[in-house]
Design a protein around this motif. Structure first.
Motif, short mmCIF file in Angstrom:
data_model
loop_
_atom_site.label_atom_id
_atom_site.label_comp_id
_atom_site.label_asym_id
_atom_site.label_seq_id
_atom_site.Cartn_x
_atom_site.Cartn_y
_atom_site.Cartn_z
N ARG A 137 0.83 -1.20 0.00
CA ARG A 137 0.00 0.00 0.00
C ARG A 137 0.87 1.26 0.00
N LYS A 138 1.93 1.26 0.81
CA LYS A 138 2.82 2.43 0.86
C LYS A 138 3.51 2.65 -0.48
N LYS A 139 3.92 1.55 -1.14
CA LYS A 139 4.53 1.69 -2.46
C LYS A 139 3.51 2.21 -3.46
N GLY A 140 2.28 1.73 -3.36
CA GLY A 140 1.21 2.22 -4.23
C GLY A 140 0.93 3.69 -3.99
N ASP A 141 0.95 4.11 -2.73
CA ASP A 141 0.76 5.52 -2.39
C ASP A 141 1.88 6.36 -3.00
N LYS A 142 3.11 5.86 -2.93
CA LYS A 142 4.27 6.58 -3.48
C LYS A 142 4.14 6.70 -5.00
N LEU A 143 3.71 5.60 -5.66
CA LEU A 143 3.52 5.64 -7.11
C LEU A 143 2.44 6.64 -7.50
N SER A 144 1.36 6.68 -6.71
CA SER A 144 0.28 7.65 -6.97
C SER A 144 0.79 9.07 -6.83
N GLU A 145 1.63 9.29 -5.83
CA GLU A 145 2.21 10.61 -5.59
C GLU A 145 3.08 11.03 -6.78
N ILE A 146 3.89 10.09 -7.27
CA ILE A 146 4.76 10.37 -8.42
C ILE A 146 3.91 10.66 -9.66
N LYS A 147 2.85 9.89 -9.85
CA LYS A 147 1.96 10.09 -11.01
C LYS A 147 1.31 11.47 -10.95
N ARG A 148 0.82 11.87 -9.76
CA ARG A 148 0.20 13.20 -9.61
C ARG A 148 1.23 14.30 -9.91
N ALA A 149 2.47 14.13 -9.43
CA ALA A 149 3.51 15.13 -9.67
C ALA A 149 3.80 15.25 -11.16
N LYS A 150 3.84 14.12 -11.87
CA LYS A 150 4.09 14.11 -13.31
C LYS A 150 2.95 14.82 -14.04
N GLU A 151 1.71 14.52 -13.65
CA GLU A 151 0.55 15.16 -14.28
C GLU A 151 0.59 16.67 -14.07
N LYS A 152 0.98 17.10 -12.87
CA LYS A 152 1.07 18.53 -12.56
C LYS A 152 2.14 19.19 -13.43
N LEU A 153 3.29 18.51 -13.57
CA LEU A 153 4.36 19.05 -14.43
C LEU A 153 3.89 19.12 -15.88
N ASP A 154 3.18 18.11 -16.34
CA ASP A 154 2.67 18.10 -17.71
C ASP A 154 1.73 19.29 -17.96
N GLU A 155 0.93 19.63 -16.93
CA GLU A 155 0.02 20.78 -17.06
C GLU A 155 0.79 22.09 -17.10
N GLU A 156 1.84 22.20 -16.27
CA GLU A 156 2.60 23.44 -16.16
C GLU A 156 3.51 23.69 -17.36
N ILE A 157 4.03 22.64 -17.94
CA ILE A 157 4.98 22.78 -19.05
C ILE A 157 4.24 22.37 -20.33
N GLU A 158 3.93 23.34 -21.12
CA GLU A 158 3.26 23.02 -22.36
C GLU A 158 4.32 22.66 -23.40
N PRO A 159 4.13 21.53 -24.07
CA PRO A 159 5.13 21.14 -25.08
C PRO A 159 5.10 22.12 -26.27
N PRO A 160 6.27 22.35 -26.87
CA PRO A 160 6.31 23.26 -28.04
C PRO A 160 5.52 22.69 -29.20
N ILE A 161 4.93 23.59 -29.96
CA ILE A 161 4.11 23.16 -31.09
C ILE A 161 4.95 23.14 -32.36
#
Length: 161
Positions: A137-161
């Motif tokens: 469960r703790k490892k799953g929580d850590k993976l969820s945390e990493i996934k949320r951080a990645k999603e947040k970075l994806d929102e903040e950094i728009e890829p060049p067109i």
């Protein structure tokens, strides 16, 4: 207490002078006979007219094996065998506490108990499963945390067109 009708060497390992109190821990690899020894001890106590409380944390109580072994012991009242099928570590803890209260109440009312043996077969299995579940469960929580951080970075950094 006799753990075996035929193995006096095994019986000699346990102090049989005072059967009223004591804890015996048995451990070993899978399949070496721990449950068989528990059955043998239970049958020995049952054949003396005492009750046995058996906490079974394995998927199922090995009824066939128990019945096979019964043939080697004097007759006894099968209703003196009380089996609890334990489903979780917490269920095991609560059951042990309930048994303690039942025995204390029996002693309080009757001045004695007819429980000759309590077996917890396999005491650590459920604890290990609980601990492993917590780790997973703790490892799953850590993976969820990493996934949320990645999603947040994806929102903040728009890829060049």
């Amino acid at each position: 207490m006799e753990f075996s009708l035929s193995n006096t060497e095994l019986n000699s390992l346990i102090n049989t002078e005072d059967e009223r109190a004591g804890i015996v821990c048995v451990w070993g690899d899978t399949g070496i006979g721990k449950t068989t020894m528990c059955f043998s001890a239970a049958l020995s106590v049952l054949s003396k007219g005492k009750k046995v409380i058996y906490l079974n944390s394995k998927p199922e109580f090995k009824t066939e094996r128990f019945h096979e072994m019964m043939a080697f012991y004097p007759e006894f009242d099968i209703f003196n065998l009380i089996v609890f099928n334990i489903k979780s570590y917490y269920h095991q803890i609560l059951t042990v506490m309930d048994i303690e209260n039942l025995i204390l109440n029996e002693i309080k009312l009757l001045g004695k108990t007819n429980v000759g043996l309590i077996i917890i077969d396999t005491a650590t299995t459920l604890l290990q499963l609980t601990m492993n579940f917590d780790v997973i469960r703790k490892k799953g929580d850590k993976l969820s945390e990493i996934k949320r951080a990645k999603e947040k970075l994806d929102e903040e950094i728009e890829p060049p067109i």
